[in-house]
Design a protein around this motif. Sequence first.
Motif, PDB file in Angstrom:
ATOM      1  N   THR A 107     101.723  21.303  26.526  1.00  0.00           N
ATOM      2  CA  THR A 107     100.400  20.846  26.124  1.00  0.00           C
ATOM      3  C   THR A 107      99.463  22.037  26.082  1.00  0.00           C
ATOM      4  OG1 THR A 107     100.817  18.736  27.204  1.00  0.00           O
ATOM      5  CG2 THR A 107      98.533  19.261  26.717  1.00  0.00           C
ATOM      6  N   PHE A 108      98.668  22.138  25.013  1.00  0.00           N
ATOM      7  CA  PHE A 108      97.711  23.233  24.851  1.00  0.00           C
ATOM      8  C   PHE A 108      96.312  22.664  24.677  1.00  0.00           C
ATOM      9  CE2 PHE A 108     101.791  24.812  23.214  1.00  0.00           C
ATOM     10  CZ  PHE A 108     101.945  25.949  23.993  1.00  0.00           C
ATOM     11  N   GLU A 109      95.311  23.505  24.851  1.00  0.00           N
ATOM     12  CA  GLU A 109      93.925  23.066  24.717  1.00  0.00           C
ATOM     13  C   GLU A 109      93.611  22.724  23.269  1.00  0.00           C
ATOM     14  OE1 GLU A 109      90.835  25.321  26.662  1.00  0.00           O
ATOM     15  OE2 GLU A 109      92.335  26.281  27.940  1.00  0.00           O
ATOM     16  N   ASP A 110      92.921  21.577  23.075  1.00  0.00           N
ATOM     17  CA  ASP A 110      92.586  21.118  21.722  1.00  0.00           C
ATOM     18  C   ASP A 110      91.807  22.153  20.931  1.00  0.00           C
ATOM     19  OD1 ASP A 110      93.882  18.751  22.185  1.00  0.00           O
ATOM     20  OD2 ASP A 110      92.063  17.604  22.589  1.00  0.00           O
ATOM     21  N   LYS A 111      90.973  22.933  21.598  1.00  0.00           N
ATOM     22  CA  LYS A 111      90.145  23.922  20.877  1.00  0.00           C
ATOM     23  C   LYS A 111      91.000  24.996  20.208  1.00  0.00           C
ATOM     24  CE  LYS A 111      89.283  26.871  24.891  1.00  0.00           C
ATOM     25  NZ  LYS A 111      89.182  28.262  24.847  1.00  0.00           N
ATOM     26  N   ASN A 112      92.250  25.134  20.616  1.00  0.00           N
ATOM     27  CA  ASN A 112      93.151  26.141  20.042  1.00  0.00           C
ATOM     28  C   ASN A 112      94.057  25.578  18.957  1.00  0.00           C
ATOM     29  OD1 ASN A 112      92.107  28.111  21.740  1.00  0.00           O
ATOM     30  ND2 ASN A 112      93.557  27.626  23.360  1.00  0.00           N
ATOM     31  N   PHE A 113      93.838  24.303  18.577  1.00  0.00           N
ATOM     32  CA  PHE A 113      94.658  23.660  17.541  1.00  0.00           C
ATOM     33  C   PHE A 113      94.353  24.283  16.180  1.00  0.00           C
ATOM     34  CE2 PHE A 113      95.361  20.030  14.534  1.00  0.00           C
ATOM     35  CZ  PHE A 113      96.731  19.933  14.713  1.00  0.00           C
ATOM     36  N   VAL A 114      95.392  24.640  15.437  1.00  0.00           N
ATOM     37  CA  VAL A 114      95.247  25.215  14.095  1.00  0.00           C
ATOM     38  C   VAL A 114      95.507  24.084  13.103  1.00  0.00           C
ATOM     39  CG1 VAL A 114      96.061  26.981  12.498  1.00  0.00           C
ATOM     40  CG2 VAL A 114      96.009  27.460  14.957  1.00  0.00           C
ATOM     41  N   ALA A 115      94.432  23.405  12.694  1.00  0.00           N
ATOM     42  CA  ALA A 115      94.553  22.189  11.878  1.00  0.00           C
ATOM     43  C   ALA A 115      95.213  22.434  10.536  1.00  0.00           C
ATOM     44  CB  ALA A 115      93.169  21.566  11.682  1.00  0.00           C
ATOM     45  N   SER A 116      95.018  23.623   9.955  1.00  0.00           N
ATOM     46  CA  SER A 116      95.605  23.916   8.644  1.00  0.00           C
ATOM     47  C   SER A 116      97.121  24.075   8.721  1.00  0.00           C
ATOM     48  CB  SER A 116      95.007  25.200   8.054  1.00  0.00           C
ATOM     49  OG  SER A 116      95.474  26.339   8.774  1.00  0.00           O
ATOM     50  N   GLY A 117      97.648  24.414   9.906  1.00  0.00           N
ATOM     51  CA  GLY A 117      99.078  24.670  10.049  1.00  0.00           C
ATOM     52  C   GLY A 117      99.531  25.955   9.384  1.00  0.00           C
ATOM     53  N   ASP A 118      98.570  26.774   8.971  1.00  0.00           N
ATOM     54  CA  ASP A 118      98.892  28.020   8.255  1.00  0.00           C
ATOM     55  C   ASP A 118      98.334  29.201   9.043  1.00  0.00           C
ATOM     56  OD1 ASP A 118      99.117  30.213   6.511  1.00  0.00           O
ATOM     57  OD2 ASP A 118      98.760  28.968   4.743  1.00  0.00           O
ATOM     58  N   TRP A 119      99.211  29.908   9.763  1.00  0.00           N
ATOM     59  CA  TRP A 119      98.782  31.004  10.625  1.00  0.00           C
ATOM     60  C   TRP A 119      98.174  32.156   9.833  1.00  0.00           C
ATOM     61  CZ3 TRP A 119      97.310  31.392  15.346  1.00  0.00           C
ATOM     62  CH2 TRP A 119      97.177  32.647  15.944  1.00  0.00           C
ATOM     63  N   VAL A 120      98.697  32.445   8.648  1.00  0.00           N
ATOM     64  CA  VAL A 120      98.170  33.548   7.844  1.00  0.00           C
ATOM     65  C   VAL A 120      96.700  33.283   7.508  1.00  0.00           C
ATOM     66  CG1 VAL A 120      98.327  34.750   5.623  1.00  0.00           C
ATOM     67  CG2 VAL A 120     100.404  34.288   6.931  1.00  0.00           C
ATOM     68  N   LYS A 121      96.373  32.081   7.083  1.00  0.00           N
ATOM     69  CA  LYS A 121      94.971  31.734   6.780  1.00  0.00           C
ATOM     70  C   LYS A 121      94.124  31.763   8.043  1.00  0.00           C
ATOM     71  CE  LYS A 121      95.572  28.892   2.688  1.00  0.00           C
ATOM     72  NZ  LYS A 121      95.492  27.542   2.144  1.00  0.00           N
ATOM     73  N   TYR A 122      94.628  31.175   9.112  1.00  0.00           N
ATOM     74  CA  TYR A 122      93.882  31.105  10.372  1.00  0.00           C
ATOM     75  C   TYR A 122      93.621  32.490  10.932  1.00  0.00           C
ATOM     76  CZ  TYR A 122      92.813  30.049  15.253  1.00  0.00           C
ATOM     77  OH  TYR A 122      92.227  29.982  16.487  1.00  0.00           O
ATOM     78  N   TYR A 123      94.673  33.298  11.005  1.00  0.00           N
ATOM     79  CA  TYR A 123      94.580  34.636  11.593  1.00  0.00           C
ATOM     80  C   TYR A 123      93.729  35.554  10.718  1.00  0.00           C
ATOM     81  CZ  TYR A 123      96.189  38.550  14.459  1.00  0.00           C
ATOM     82  OH  TYR A 123      96.252  39.611  15.315  1.00  0.00           O
ATOM     83  N   GLY A 124      93.728  35.261   9.416  1.00  0.00           N
ATOM     84  CA  GLY A 124      92.923  36.039   8.477  1.00  0.00           C
ATOM     85  C   GLY A 124      91.448  35.666   8.476  1.00  0.00           C
ATOM     86  N   GLY A 125      91.074  34.697   9.282  1.00  0.00           N
ATOM     87  CA  GLY A 125      89.647  34.385   9.423  1.00  0.00           C
ATOM     88  C   GLY A 125      89.220  32.984   9.040  1.00  0.00           C
ATOM     89  N   GLU A 126      90.112  32.189   8.470  1.00  0.00           N
ATOM     90  CA  GLU A 126      89.735  30.817   8.108  1.00  0.00           C
ATOM     91  C   GLU A 126      89.903  29.907   9.304  1.00  0.00           C
ATOM     92  OE1 GLU A 126      91.454  29.242   4.537  1.00  0.00           O
ATOM     93  OE2 GLU A 126      91.345  31.172   3.534  1.00  0.00           O
ATOM     94  N   ARG A 127      88.968  29.992  10.238  1.00  0.00           N
ATOM     95  CA  ARG A 127      89.091  29.169  11.444  1.00  0.00           C
ATOM     96  C   ARG A 127      88.265  27.954  11.290  1.00  0.00           C
ATOM     97  NH1 ARG A 127      90.757  33.420  15.895  1.00  0.00           N
ATOM     98  NH2 ARG A 127      91.424  34.959  14.434  1.00  0.00           N
TER      99      ARG A 127
END
Length: 131
Positions: free
Chosen positions: A111-131
Amino acid sequence: MGNKTVAVYGSLRKGLGNHGILQDSELIGTGKVSGYGMYSLGGFPALTSVGAKTDVVVEVYSVDENTMLRLDRLEGYPHFYNRSQVAILLDEGEGGVDTYASAWMYHIDDTFEDKNFVASGDWVKYYGGER
């Protein structure tokens, strides 16, 4: 022992820090895996089957035994990440027909904290700044 198929979703994807491990491996395609949620652990993600879920974007590679051992070391398998075979829905199915592949994928069923959920499921987009 032959090649294995592996699905990667985080720092091992093209353009990210650990992709060099896969540089000599054949890219089979891109796709999505269902039934997992992606969470940020800072500089890398983890997938879990516990809690919120989303389709997760993956790249699928054919890897030799030596590369699989390097991936196991990187992922801390079996002490940090687990790995299981999962069904990947590949992009660009011919004639609109869904095409699936079976691949090994690393995950941490915790179980992880909800605030760290990556809703897009795409790490490249998330890590690139689309948070």
